[in-house]
Scaffold this active site. Structure first.
Site, PDB file in Angstrom:
ATOM      1  N   SER A 207      -5.310 -35.733 -20.789  1.00  0.00           N
ATOM      2  CA  SER A 207      -6.766 -35.488 -20.839  1.00  0.00           C
ATOM      3  C   SER A 207      -7.241 -34.134 -20.718  1.00  0.00           C
ATOM      4  O   SER A 207      -6.249 -33.284 -20.403  1.00  0.00           O
ATOM      5  CB  SER A 207      -7.526 -36.273 -19.700  1.00  0.00           C
ATOM      6  OG  SER A 207      -7.285 -35.796 -18.382  1.00  0.00           O
ATOM      7  N   GLY A 208      -8.320 -33.876 -21.174  1.00  0.00           N
ATOM      8  CA  GLY A 208      -8.780 -32.549 -20.822  1.00  0.00           C
ATOM      9  C   GLY A 208      -8.298 -31.243 -21.687  1.00  0.00           C
ATOM     10  O   GLY A 208      -7.785 -31.521 -22.767  1.00  0.00           O
ATOM     11  N   ILE A 209      -8.084 -30.195 -20.808  1.00  0.00           N
ATOM     12  CA  ILE A 209      -7.555 -29.329 -21.247  1.00  0.00           C
ATOM     13  C   ILE A 209      -6.055 -29.194 -21.769  1.00  0.00           C
ATOM     14  O   ILE A 209      -5.334 -28.838 -22.549  1.00  0.00           O
ATOM     15  CB  ILE A 209      -7.855 -27.845 -20.334  1.00  0.00           C
ATOM     16  CG1 ILE A 209      -8.914 -27.445 -20.056  1.00  0.00           C
ATOM     17  CG2 ILE A 209      -6.612 -26.620 -20.537  1.00  0.00           C
ATOM     18  CD1 ILE A 209      -9.326 -26.698 -19.200  1.00  0.00           C
TER      19      ILE A 209
ATOM     20  N   VAL B 146       3.110 -34.191 -10.493  1.00  0.00           N
ATOM     21  CA  VAL B 146       3.777 -32.888 -10.067  1.00  0.00           C
ATOM     22  C   VAL B 146       3.893 -32.585  -8.858  1.00  0.00           C
ATOM     23  O   VAL B 146       4.309 -31.615  -8.223  1.00  0.00           O
ATOM     24  CB  VAL B 146       2.358 -31.858 -10.767  1.00  0.00           C
ATOM     25  CG1 VAL B 146       2.609 -31.883 -12.133  1.00  0.00           C
ATOM     26  CG2 VAL B 146       0.907 -32.269  -9.941  1.00  0.00           C
TER      27      VAL B 146
ATOM     28  N   TYR C 109     -10.858 -26.283  -3.461  1.00  0.00           N
ATOM     29  CA  TYR C 109     -10.559 -25.820  -4.937  1.00  0.00           C
ATOM     30  C   TYR C 109     -10.213 -24.237  -5.146  1.00  0.00           C
ATOM     31  O   TYR C 109      -9.303 -23.966  -5.731  1.00  0.00           O
ATOM     32  CB  TYR C 109     -11.729 -26.503  -5.908  1.00  0.00           C
ATOM     33  CG  TYR C 109     -11.454 -26.219  -7.293  1.00  0.00           C
ATOM     34  CD1 TYR C 109     -10.330 -27.192  -7.896  1.00  0.00           C
ATOM     35  CD2 TYR C 109     -11.968 -25.250  -7.909  1.00  0.00           C
ATOM     36  CE1 TYR C 109     -10.262 -26.856  -9.350  1.00  0.00           C
ATOM     37  CE2 TYR C 109     -11.911 -25.170  -9.184  1.00  0.00           C
ATOM     38  CZ  TYR C 109     -11.017 -25.912  -9.921  1.00  0.00           C
ATOM     39  OH  TYR C 109     -10.864 -25.834 -11.385  1.00  0.00           O
TER      40      TYR C 109
ATOM     41  N   LYS D  83      -6.844 -22.568  -6.657  1.00  0.00           N
ATOM     42  CA  LYS D  83      -6.749 -21.753  -7.834  1.00  0.00           C
ATOM     43  C   LYS D  83      -6.420 -20.000  -7.734  1.00  0.00           C
ATOM     44  O   LYS D  83      -5.796 -19.423  -8.657  1.00  0.00           O
ATOM     45  CB  LYS D  83      -8.023 -22.040  -8.735  1.00  0.00           C
ATOM     46  CG  LYS D  83      -8.196 -23.679  -9.470  1.00  0.00           C
ATOM     47  CD  LYS D  83      -6.965 -23.778 -10.093  1.00  0.00           C
ATOM     48  CE  LYS D  83      -7.453 -25.077 -10.621  1.00  0.00           C
ATOM     49  NZ  LYS D  83      -6.309 -25.547 -11.537  1.00  0.00           N
TER      50      LYS D  83
ATOM     51  N   ALA E  32     -16.375 -28.112 -21.071  1.00  0.00           N
ATOM     52  CA  ALA E  32     -16.681 -29.564 -21.208  1.00  0.00           C
ATOM     53  C   ALA E  32     -15.369 -30.464 -21.151  1.00  0.00           C
ATOM     54  O   ALA E  32     -15.223 -31.082 -22.217  1.00  0.00           O
ATOM     55  CB  ALA E  32     -17.418 -29.540 -22.469  1.00  0.00           C
TER      56      ALA E  32
ATOM     57  N   TRP F 228     -20.990 -10.886 -14.772  1.00  0.00           N
ATOM     58  CA  TRP F 228     -22.217 -10.738 -13.886  1.00  0.00           C
ATOM     59  C   TRP F 228     -22.263  -9.969 -12.769  1.00  0.00           C
ATOM     60  O   TRP F 228     -20.973 -10.232 -12.005  1.00  0.00           O
ATOM     61  CB  TRP F 228     -22.858 -12.135 -13.778  1.00  0.00           C
ATOM     62  CG  TRP F 228     -23.326 -13.133 -15.101  1.00  0.00           C
ATOM     63  CD1 TRP F 228     -23.063 -14.113 -15.331  1.00  0.00           C
ATOM     64  CD2 TRP F 228     -24.445 -12.387 -15.806  1.00  0.00           C
ATOM     65  NE1 TRP F 228     -23.746 -14.634 -16.336  1.00  0.00           N
ATOM     66  CE2 TRP F 228     -24.703 -13.544 -16.803  1.00  0.00           C
ATOM     67  CE3 TRP F 228     -25.079 -11.268 -16.196  1.00  0.00           C
ATOM     68  CZ2 TRP F 228     -25.488 -13.449 -17.826  1.00  0.00           C
ATOM     69  CZ3 TRP F 228     -26.039 -11.282 -17.111  1.00  0.00           C
ATOM     70  CH2 TRP F 228     -26.179 -12.199 -18.044  1.00  0.00           C
TER      71      TRP F 228
END
Length: 254
Positions: free
Chosen positions: A18-20, A67, A160, A164, A194, A254
């Site tokens: 899924s996803g990335i 994993v 989280y 990371k 997304a 930013w």
């Protein structure tokens, strides 16, 4: 361009269902690689990943496991080499995300986040390096996050963010240990993307904030992580190791 050509190479992608992870697995195939797709058993999106790889005329192999299990990862790498050939490219995308106020965060939830997002990356790298280092070549890419560099305004996710940040520094540490042995290790830090988790109707208000606070005015599509992964996998990045490539639409400026 030949610099970006992965034809004849074997890749291994965790979180490929899924996803990335799914987008990168298919993208590596489009660049010419045969791809082993590693994810939890019965991953709902794995059939689409395999179909996408095969649509580019490349071979796909499904290898199941977690994993968090070193034995399952080592066996998955061994199966990959038996079926597809010597492993040269690995992209570690498997991960989880959730939010909870730090003062209420249960030890079990903290531990699960680190087990999957950080220890899982380390175990994946160990299994992949186990076959790459003796041959003196290979590229490992770990998916981190801009949340490993900044604290996202309004999101209660200390566990989280910490996981990371650990992935980024783990990547740099492994890169330095293995640089003289022919193995490159880099990371990609996506901004707001997304993925299925970020496109659910119930988070629509939060998505609007993500878009408004990103200089480019939108979230990334998962396909926009493919180019960076191909670059870091290819000869075009032959002198890149220990790099954290930030793909965030300018957010951290930013």
């Amino acid at each position: 361009m030949r610099l970006f050509d992965l034809k004849g190479r074997t890749a291994f992608v965790t979180g490929a269902g899924s996803g990335i992870g799914q987008a990168i697995a298919i993208g590596l195939a489009e660049a010419g690689a045969d791809v082993a797709c590693f994810d939890l058993p019965n991953s709902s999106g794995m059939a689409a990943t395999v179909e996408g790889i095969q649509s580019h005329g490349r071979r796909a192999l499904v290898v199941e496991g977690s994993v968090t299990s070193p034995d399952q990862l080592v066996e998955a790498v061994a199966k990959t080499e038996r079926a597809l050939g010597n492993l040269e490219i690995a992209v570690n995308c498997a991960g989880i995300a959730n939010a909870q106020a730090a003062e209420e965060l249960e030890l079990g939830r903290w531990q699960q986040m680190l087990d999957v997002n950080l220890t899982g990356v380390m175990l994946s790298c160990q299994a992949q390096a186990g076959v790459m280092l003796p041959r003196g070549r290979g590229s490992i890419i770990n998916i981190a996050s801009m949340s490993g560099l900044i604290v996202n305004r309004g999101l209660l996710q200390a566990h989280y963010n910490t996981s990371k940040a650990g992935v980024i520094h783990l990547t740099k540490s492994l890169a330095m240990e293995w640089a003289h042995r022919g193995l490159r290790v880099n990371s990609i830090s996506p901004g707001y993307t997304a993925t299925p988790m970020n496109t659910r109707p119930e988070v629509a208000d939060q998505v609007k904030i993500f878009e408004d606070t990103t200089p480019m005015g939108r979230m990334a599509e998962v396909s926009e992580m493919v180019g960076p992964a191909i670059f870091l996998s290819s000869q075009a990045a032959s002198f890149c190791t220990g790099v954290d490539l930030i793909v965030d639409g300018g957010f951290v400026c930013w």
